[in-house]
Design an enzyme around this catalytic site. Structure first.
Site: not given
Lengths: 419, 105
Positions: A299-303, A202, A204-205
């Protein structure tokens, strides 16, 4: 509390059946439009959700949720049928609008978007729901600084539930057209490629090498045939990467050989991020399952947003859920290690004191300055693609600004339809 | 200490291309150039608060951070490119007075 329903077939869509509610016959579509009681213009979020529902991204949903489903999603994280679902998908109207359009239960109404017919909405119920309770359960907070909470509070007073039928499919504009794979098509593509195990990423980067290794690590961990890069395309905020940079930057990894052609595919979903952290991770897993993926990397801090959620909250939430039919690949950080002189995984690198983490602020600053970094940070072709997109699509910037918000190249167009 | 005495910096990222230019200018060993991340270096160009204020008049998007990082941020790319070109030309990081002069300040 309702029972969770496990899904035993890994390749089946969520709920067992892939929803497809698109009328392809133009004459039939016009007939349906003519029969509709009233035309209601809808905003971007609702238009995108109509499209996603109709193409089956949100299977088993066939429309906007009714009160029973909303309540069950809010309190139990399941639909009323028992299938796991984590985010309410709702259509809202004010009392004044309902009165103005004369809408009653049992009506079929025509949704229009940008003045063109889009979808038929069958009004099955109208209800009110406690938006504070919705926010607290879905987002874990009632703080309106949270963008998902704000979105919830901004919903109008009433919710209308009912089925959605797309009668005028969108036409995707370049460069997005080549990344539009609705579930039936992505599944077909996977089959053609002989992929039986696909891990979703997933994003947005635009991908720096840390992202690239996240994907490669997930590919190894899942013993997958391929990685599906699933870009979220939806409402933009100032400072986000422009959509063109994201899809073309991701595709560049494959086009320039950093992934073999037969192990990588870039696609997109239409979705306005809710930033619901762990709950949104569950939603992402379901949507990617519907696309035919067997694994999803988290991964870390997903969404997430701010400090509302634990760093690895998305890893924890799946422990309390039944088998969704898509396996989670839980990954920690990849960073640069000057001792190893490369990008390494937190799980095996022994030089933690020397680690240099990928910082979003640093990466953005590098891109903002347009200074080509070392290839350890960005693949040169990815960086060049980002700079090209800034000029071609971003009015000189790879980041969303006022000019982009007002004048951007639309992701899709709803073609003219005479009714 | 008044704001006028505050010493700030403008950070310029130095990738392989800029590093080559600094090498030719014999500036690779200057203390203002330091390793930042994964082989990427950062060049710090000194600027006073007063100079920063004048620069902000030309580039209103600039942000002067005197509380935490002591830097001038969000300058447009054209300005940063110009600063770097002046550093190479003058073989010195003390270029802000000339920059302001060239901007009519």
């Amino acid at each position: 509390m309702s029972q969770h329903v496990a899904v035993d077939n890994a390749l089946s869509p969520h709920g067992g059946k892939l929803v497809y509610r698109v009328v392809e016959d133009k004459e039939k579509a016009k007939e349906l439009a003519k029969k509709a009681k009233v035309r209601i213009p809808v905003r971007g979020q609702i238009a995108r959700e109509c499209i996603s529902i109709a193409y089956g991204f949100f299977s088993p949903l066939e429309g906007f949720m009714g009160a029973k489903d909303v309540d069950s999603v809010v309190h139990n994280m399941t639909l009323s049928s028992g299938y796991v679902w984590s985010i309410p998908i709702v259509f809202d109207m004010s009392e004044e609008e309902i009165e103005k359009y004369g809408i009653a239960i049992g009506d079929s109404v025509l949704f229009t978007y940008k003045d063109q017919p889009l979808a038929i909405f069958d009004v099955e119920e109208m209800f009110v729901y406690d938006k504070i309770a919705m926010a607290k359960h879905v987002y874990g907070t009632d703080d309106e600084k949270h963008p998902g909470v704000k979105r919830t509070y901004d919903y109008k007073a009433k919710f209308l539930g009912g089925k959605v039928t797309l009668i005028n499919p969108p036409v995707f504009n370049p460069p997005f057209d080549r990344f539009w794979y609705p579930p039936a098509e992505s599944r077909m593509q996977f089959m053609k490629n002989g992929w039986t195990k696909v891990v979703a990423h997933q994003t947005r980067n635009v991908p720096h090498t840390g992202h690239e290794w996240l994907m490669k690590g997930a590919w190894f961990a899942a013993n997958a045939d391929a990685v599906l890069v699933s870009c979220v395309v939806g409402e933009k905020r100032k400072g986000d990467y422009i959509d063109e940079c994201i899809v073309l930057g991701q595709a560049a990894l494959r086009e320039y050989g950093y992934f073999r052609e037969d192990v990588h595919m870039t696609s997109m979903i239409l979705w306005d991020m809710r930033y619901a952290g762990p709950r949104e991770a569950v939603f992402h897993a379901i949507v990617r399952k519907n696309l035919g993926c067997t694994h999803h990397m988290f991964g870390r801090d997903h969404a997430g947003v701010g400090d509302y959620y634990p760093t690895y909250g998305a890893h924890e939430i799946f422990k309390g859920l039944p088998d969704l039919g898509i396996k989670s690949v839980l990954t920690k950080e990849w960073y640069y290690c000057p001792v190893c002189a490369g990008i390494v995984y937190e799980g095996f690198d022994g030089h933690k004191k020397q680690k240099q983490k990928f910082s979003g602020t640093v990466i953005r600053s590098i891109i903002q300055q347009g200074v080509k970094p070392t290839r350890l940070i960005f693949r040169p072709e990815v960086f060049d693609t980002v700079m090209m997109c800034a000029e071609k699509y971003g009015f000189g910037s790879p980041f969303v600004n006022d000019n982009y918000l007002e004048n951007r190249n639309p992701v899709f167009t709803i073609p003219p339809m005479e009714v | 200490m008044s704001n006028g005495d505050v010493k700030l910096t403008i950070s310029l990222w130095v990738g392989p291309e800029r590093e080559e230019a600094l090498k030719k200018a014999n500036m690779l060993e200057i203390p203002e150039l330091q390793e930042a991340f994964a082989g990427l270096k950062r060049l710090r160009v000194p600027i006073t608060y007063e100079q920063a204020q004048k620069l902000k008049e030309v580039y209103p998007s600039a942000k002067i951070d005197t509380s935490s990082t002591q830097t001038v941020e969000l300058l447009p790319r054209e300005c940063l490119d110009k600063i770097f070109a002046m550093v190479i030309e003058k073989k010195s990081v003390n270029v802000i007075p000339d920059l302001l002069k060239s901007l009519g300040k």
